[in-house]
Design a protein around this motif. Structure first.
Motif, PDB file in Angstrom:
ATOM      1  N   UNK A 140     -65.854 -10.567   8.770  1.00 21.18           N
ATOM      2  CA  UNK A 140     -66.089 -10.569   7.326  1.00 21.18           C
ATOM      3  C   UNK A 140     -65.917 -11.963   6.745  1.00 21.18           C
ATOM      4  N   UNK A 141     -64.878 -12.643   7.192  1.00 22.55           N
ATOM      5  CA  UNK A 141     -64.606 -13.987   6.687  1.00 22.55           C
ATOM      6  C   UNK A 141     -65.730 -14.944   7.048  1.00 22.55           C
ATOM      7  N   UNK A 142     -66.227 -14.826   8.302  1.00 21.97           N
ATOM      8  CA  UNK A 142     -67.302 -15.719   8.723  1.00 21.97           C
ATOM      9  C   UNK A 142     -68.575 -15.475   7.921  1.00 21.97           C
ATOM     10  N   UNK A 143     -68.900 -14.200   7.685  1.00 17.13           N
ATOM     11  CA  UNK A 143     -70.132 -13.870   6.970  1.00 17.13           C
ATOM     12  C   UNK A 143     -69.962 -13.907   5.454  1.00 17.13           C
ATOM     13  N   UNK A 144     -68.776 -14.306   5.000  1.00 15.05           N
ATOM     14  CA  UNK A 144     -68.482 -14.410   3.571  1.00 15.05           C
ATOM     15  C   UNK A 144     -68.724 -13.072   2.865  1.00 15.05           C
ATOM     16  N   UNK A 145     -68.183 -12.028   3.454  1.00 17.65           N
ATOM     17  CA  UNK A 145     -68.297 -10.679   2.907  1.00 17.65           C
ATOM     18  C   UNK A 145     -66.914 -10.142   2.566  1.00 17.65           C
ATOM     19  N   UNK A 146     -66.894  -9.108   1.731  1.00 17.48           N
ATOM     20  CA  UNK A 146     -65.644  -8.465   1.375  1.00 17.48           C
ATOM     21  C   UNK A 146     -65.444  -7.171   2.148  1.00 17.48           C
ATOM     22  N   UNK A 147     -64.280  -6.587   1.984  1.00 17.80           N
ATOM     23  CA  UNK A 147     -63.943  -5.351   2.703  1.00 17.80           C
ATOM     24  C   UNK A 147     -64.948  -4.238   2.411  1.00 17.80           C
ATOM     25  N   UNK A 148     -65.459  -4.183   1.192  1.00 16.83           N
ATOM     26  CA  UNK A 148     -66.405  -3.139   0.814  1.00 16.83           C
ATOM     27  C   UNK A 148     -67.775  -3.333   1.438  1.00 16.83           C
ATOM     28  N   UNK A 149     -68.001  -4.477   2.069  1.00 15.59           N
ATOM     29  CA  UNK A 149     -69.294  -4.742   2.691  1.00 15.59           C
ATOM     30  C   UNK A 149     -69.313  -4.361   4.175  1.00 15.59           C
ATOM     31  N   UNK A 150     -68.179  -3.869   4.694  1.00 13.45           N
ATOM     32  CA  UNK A 150     -68.098  -3.479   6.098  1.00 13.45           C
ATOM     33  C   UNK A 150     -68.200  -1.967   6.222  1.00 13.45           C
ATOM     34  N   UNK A 151     -69.036  -1.518   7.156  1.00 13.44           N
ATOM     35  CA  UNK A 151     -69.237  -0.089   7.392  1.00 13.44           C
ATOM     36  C   UNK A 151     -68.956   0.210   8.864  1.00 13.44           C
ATOM     37  N   UNK A 152     -67.949   1.043   9.105  1.00 18.63           N
ATOM     38  CA  UNK A 152     -67.585   1.435  10.470  1.00 18.63           C
ATOM     39  C   UNK A 152     -68.342   2.710  10.836  1.00 18.63           C
ATOM     40  N   UNK A 153     -68.877   2.756  12.068  1.00 19.15           N
ATOM     41  CA  UNK A 153     -69.709   3.878  12.479  1.00 19.15           C
ATOM     42  C   UNK A 153     -69.164   4.515  13.748  1.00 19.15           C
ATOM     43  N   UNK A 154     -69.370   5.805  13.850  1.00 19.61           N
ATOM     44  CA  UNK A 154     -68.931   6.569  15.010  1.00 19.61           C
ATOM     45  C   UNK A 154     -70.129   6.864  15.904  1.00 19.61           C
ATOM     46  N   UNK A 155     -70.617   5.823  16.564  1.00 16.70           N
ATOM     47  CA  UNK A 155     -71.793   5.974  17.411  1.00 16.70           C
ATOM     48  C   UNK A 155     -72.532   4.656  17.528  1.00 16.70           C
TER      49      UNK A 155
END
Length: 405
Positions: free
Chosen positions: A229-244
């Motif tokens: 996230x830090x490298x891509x200059x994104x925030x926590x809300x911009x990350x999506x965890x997937x089960x698959x």
């Protein structure tokens, strides 16, 4: 990639200024995330609990790494070395190898390491990009498959045998991820002298524009997630965890891999309209206006009309709009043939057809090289209409035939 990216762009330049509905860009982004999280949860739940079991019941199995038997693992290991490994370029991060530019929506694998590399340097993280040149689904041959149609994700093969890329080092974890970038082209048509050239310049950087989303497996450690996230200059809300699989859309390729007509919709045969007198398309139109309801009526009637016009010595001019075309378009071939036959051919090509901008620029060049007069639409508008005008000399006078869609 487009809509959310545009809102983020507005947020960075306009700040928290409310929209006409009273909500700020930040509030809209938050509402979008809430819906997306719910949709993605339902999407992966449908895949894991409904689609995969239903496909397996029909003999179409997506084998996870835990399900491979010894024979299958040997075959997949051989496949990794013969097909996959030669096109991989692992990159260990360090002072001499900073974080690379990650291409938009490409599949990458973050490899957590422990130990020293071949040059005696300590390494704790490496990145491996899955090759785009290979299919994302690998079908096991009958000799090793346990069923009629056993399929393995390319990412699973990469994850399982990635340690072969780092001899002498311990693999602590392997985590696929992909980043989505802003794909909206920011071109002010009023301020450019040549729209095609301006779009070409924008297209060069589209694959590496500002990041808007990070997708990663739900097993990825928080520390690694935050690092990305830090490298891509994104925030926590911009990350999506997937089960698959990180890109679940890739599993759709199984439709063409498996020959099971009983599990697919029957091919539809559209109606082909013809002239009552059995003549040409022009004869049919002269009998009266023709309504084509696609896909129930075949589009071949329109294709035949254009192809006939290209070869008809009585046709004087052809004018058409083009928004998207296939790589091998019979319509484009007919227009080029008509131009080379000495007819006046004019084509309105919409350069701003999203994600087909590069293809349409090449199309415009190809048409112009054949002598077609090309127009790039109307400034600040997208030409999405489907129109065709054919001017034909009949009984010494020009007669117009039109297709509107």
């Amino acid at each position: 990639e487009v809509r959310v990216a545009t809102i983020r762009y507005q947020l960075s330049f306009l700040g928290s200024q409310p929209w006409p509905d009273g909500r700020t860009p930040a509030e809209v982004l938050l509402a979008i995330r809430e819906h997306v999280v719910k949709l993605m949860r339902e999407q992966y739940q449908t895949w894991n609990e409904e689609l995969k079991p239903s496909l397996a019941a029909e003999g179409i199995r997506f084998l996870s790494r835990e399900e491979w038997n010894a024979k299958q693992r040997r075959w997949l290991h051989h496949f990794f070395h013969e097909e996959l490994m030669p096109v991989l370029s692992p990159l260990g991060l360090g002072p001499a190898h900073p974080f690379p530019r990650i291409l938009n929506k490409s599949l990458n694998v973050a490899v957590a390491l422990k130990g020293k590399d071949a040059f005696g340097r300590e390494a704790d993280l490496a990145l491996v990009r899955a090759p785009r040149s290979l299919p994302r689904l690998v079908r096991l041959p009958r000799a090793v498959a346990s069923g009629d149609h056993d399929v393995v994700l390319l990412s699973a093969i990469l994850q399982d045998f990635v340690d072969d890329l780092f001899p002498g080092m311990k693999i602590k974890g392997v985590y696929p991820f992909r980043v989505t970038r802003n794909s909206e082209l920011m071109v002010d048509e009023f301020d450019v002298d040549n729209l095609a050239h301006a779009l070409k310049d924008e297209l060069l950087d589209r694959g590496f524009a500002r990041a808007v989303r990070l997708e990663i497996t739900d097993t990825c450690p928080k520390t690694l997630g935050h690092f990305l996230l830090e490298h891509f200059e994104l925030g926590e809300d911009d990350m999506y965890r997937v089960n698959g699989p990180v890109n679940l859309n890739r599993v759709g390729a199984v439709y063409d891999m498996v020959d099971r007509p009983d599990l697919k919709y029957r091919p539809f045969q559209p109606r082909v309209q013809t002239a009552k007198t059995g003549g040409t398309v022009f004869d049919m139109v002269r009998e009266g206006d023709v309504l084509l309801h696609h896909p129930f009526d075949s589009f071949s009637v329109v294709i035949d009309m254009l192809k006939h016009a290209a070869a008809d010595p009585d046709v004087l001019a052809i004018k058409q709009t083009l928004y998207r075309t296939g790589r091998r378009s019979v319509l484009v071939d007919a227009l080029i043939e008509a131009a080379r036959a000495g007819k006046d051919v004019t084509v309105v090509v919409e350069l701003r057809a999203r994600f087909d901008e590069a293809a349409n620029i090449d199309l415009a060049d190809r048409l112009q090289e054949a002598g077609v007069q090309v127009v790039y639409g109307v400034v600040s508008y997208k030409t999405h209409a489907k129109m065709l005008l054919i001017v034909r000399r009949e009984n010494g006078k020009p007669k117009r035939y039109v297709h509107l869609g």
